[in-house]
Design a protein around this motif. Sequence first.
Motif, PDB file in Angstrom:
ATOM      1  N   SER A  20      88.335  45.729  95.092  1.00 17.30           N
ATOM      2  CA  SER A  20      88.387  45.287  93.702  1.00 17.30           C
ATOM      3  C   SER A  20      89.784  45.487  93.152  1.00 17.30           C
ATOM      4  N   THR A  21      90.229  44.529  92.333  1.00 10.46           N
ATOM      5  CA  THR A  21      91.478  44.692  91.593  1.00 10.46           C
ATOM      6  C   THR A  21      91.204  45.055  90.138  1.00 10.46           C
ATOM      7  N   VAL A  22      89.931  45.204  89.806  1.00  7.97           N
ATOM      8  CA  VAL A  22      89.518  45.606  88.455  1.00  7.97           C
ATOM      9  C   VAL A  22      89.038  47.054  88.518  1.00  7.97           C
ATOM     10  N   SER A  23      89.520  47.888  87.617  1.00  8.88           N
ATOM     11  CA  SER A  23      89.104  49.289  87.624  1.00  8.88           C
ATOM     12  C   SER A  23      87.698  49.439  87.054  1.00  8.88           C
ATOM     13  N   GLY A  24      87.018  50.481  87.503  1.00 11.72           N
ATOM     14  CA  GLY A  24      85.654  50.750  87.045  1.00 11.72           C
ATOM     15  C   GLY A  24      84.784  51.203  88.199  1.00 11.72           C
ATOM     16  N   THR A  25      83.483  51.257  87.945  1.00 12.39           N
ATOM     17  CA  THR A  25      82.532  51.708  88.960  1.00 12.39           C
ATOM     18  C   THR A  25      81.746  50.525  89.500  1.00 12.39           C
ATOM     19  N   ALA A  26      81.781  50.377  90.815  1.00 14.12           N
ATOM     20  CA  ALA A  26      81.008  49.330  91.492  1.00 14.12           C
ATOM     21  C   ALA A  26      79.678  49.915  91.937  1.00 14.12           C
ATOM     22  N   ASN A  27      78.592  49.321  91.480  1.00 13.44           N
ATOM     23  CA  ASN A  27      77.254  49.695  91.942  1.00 13.44           C
ATOM     24  C   ASN A  27      76.878  48.746  93.071  1.00 13.44           C
ATOM     25  N   VAL A  28      76.775  49.292  94.267  1.00 15.16           N
ATOM     26  CA  VAL A  28      76.600  48.479  95.470  1.00 15.16           C
ATOM     27  C   VAL A  28      75.176  48.637  96.005  1.00 15.16           C
ATOM     28  N   THR A  29      74.593  47.511  96.427  1.00 16.17           N
ATOM     29  CA  THR A  29      73.252  47.517  97.010  1.00 16.17           C
ATOM     30  C   THR A  29      73.282  46.837  98.374  1.00 16.17           C
ATOM     31  N   ALA A  30      72.594  47.424  99.333  1.00 18.92           N
ATOM     32  CA  ALA A  30      72.372  46.793 100.636  1.00 18.92           C
ATOM     33  C   ALA A  30      70.874  46.577 100.789  1.00 18.92           C
ATOM     34  N   ALA A  31      70.482  45.347 101.098  1.00 17.04           N
ATOM     35  CA  ALA A  31      69.056  45.019 101.195  1.00 17.04           C
ATOM     36  C   ALA A  31      68.737  44.406 102.550  1.00 17.04           C
ATOM     37  N   ALA A  32      67.619  44.846 103.115  1.00 16.47           N
ATOM     38  CA  ALA A  32      67.104  44.279 104.362  1.00 16.47           C
ATOM     39  C   ALA A  32      65.605  44.089 104.183  1.00 16.47           C
ATOM     40  N   GLY A  33      65.174  42.847 104.151  1.00 14.66           N
ATOM     41  CA  GLY A  33      63.775  42.577 103.862  1.00 14.66           C
ATOM     42  C   GLY A  33      63.419  43.097 102.484  1.00 14.66           C
ATOM     43  N   ALA A  34      62.339  43.886 102.388  1.00 13.43           N
ATOM     44  CA  ALA A  34      61.920  44.442 101.099  1.00 13.43           C
ATOM     45  C   ALA A  34      62.569  45.798 100.819  1.00 13.43           C
ATOM     46  N   ALA A  35      63.352  46.305 101.762  1.00 12.48           N
ATOM     47  CA  ALA A  35      63.971  47.623 101.610  1.00 12.48           C
ATOM     48  C   ALA A  35      65.402  47.491 101.101  1.00 12.48           C
ATOM     49  N   SER A  36      65.851  48.493 100.342  1.00 14.88           N
ATOM     50  CA  SER A  36      67.224  48.474  99.841  1.00 14.88           C
ATOM     51  C   SER A  36      67.729  49.889  99.617  1.00 14.88           C
ATOM     52  N   GLY A  37      69.048  50.016  99.592  1.00 13.13           N
ATOM     53  CA  GLY A  37      69.695  51.285  99.302  1.00 13.13           C
ATOM     54  C   GLY A  37      70.893  51.036  98.413  1.00 13.13           C
ATOM     55  N   THR A  38      71.288  52.028  97.639  1.00 10.66           N
ATOM     56  CA  THR A  38      72.388  51.849  96.692  1.00 10.66           C
ATOM     57  C   THR A  38      73.407  52.981  96.825  1.00 10.66           C
ATOM     58  N   THR A  39      74.622  52.699  96.369  1.00 10.99           N
ATOM     59  CA  THR A  39      75.660  53.710  96.247  1.00 10.99           C
ATOM     60  C   THR A  39      76.658  53.233  95.207  1.00 10.99           C
ATOM     61  N   SER A  40      77.545  54.125  94.787  1.00 11.97           N
ATOM     62  CA  SER A  40      78.554  53.782  93.784  1.00 11.97           C
ATOM     63  C   SER A  40      79.953  54.064  94.328  1.00 11.97           C
TER      64      SER A  40
END
Length: 199
Positions: A109-129
Motif C-alpha cells: 500500500s502507498t496509503v497509510s493506515g490499517t489494512a484488514n486482510v481476509t483469506a477465504a477458502a470455501g466457507a472458511a476464512s481467517g483475518t489479520t491486520s
Amino acid sequence: SATTTSNGVATAVLTSTVKGTASVTAVAGAATSSATNVTFNPDVPATVSLVASPTSLTVGNTSALTATVTDQYGNTVADGTTVTFTTSLGSIQSATTTSNGVATAVLTSTVSGTANVTAAAGAASGTTSVTFNPDVPASLGLVANPTSLTVGSTSALTATVTDQYGNAVVNGTVVNFTTSLGSIQNATTTSNGVATAVL
C-alpha cells in the motif's frame, strides 16, 4: 480388528480422520491376503489461519501473507484448493491455490493506515491486520494567515507535511520555523501532518 466368517466371508469397516493411504491386509490362520490400499482424502476447508509478516511497515513496502487451510479434523486441504485474499487497504493478488495446505500472497500500500486482510477458502476464512506507516517527510506546504497585518499583530503559520505518497507524516514530526523578520517559536511538532506557529 478381528471378525469371523460366514460362508467364507468376513467383513470389517475401515475409517480414519487422518488423511493418507491405509495399507490393509487380512489374516486367517497361516493365510495372509495381499495388501489393499485405501486412500483417505482431506475434507472441505474448515479453518483458515492467516499470518502477515511484517504486521507493521512503511508505505510502499510489502507484507507477505501466509494462509494455512485445514479441514475439520486438522488435515491440510487438498493441493490446488483456491484461496481468495481481500484487503480494506492497499492491493493484493486476488486468488491463489494451496500447496501442502498453504497459500501465499503479497500485500502492499502507498496509503497509510490499517489494512484488514481476509483469506477465504470455501466457507472458511481467517483475518489479520497490517499497519502501513507514513514515509519520511517529502513535501511541506506553508500558509500564513493573514499575509498582511499591522506591526504588533500576529500571523498564524500552518505547515502541512506529507511523505512521497501524499500521506500526512507521523505525529510528533519536528518542524522548525525560521523568519527573516520578527520572532517566532523555534520548533513545533505535527499532529495529523500539521504543525502550527505564531509570527
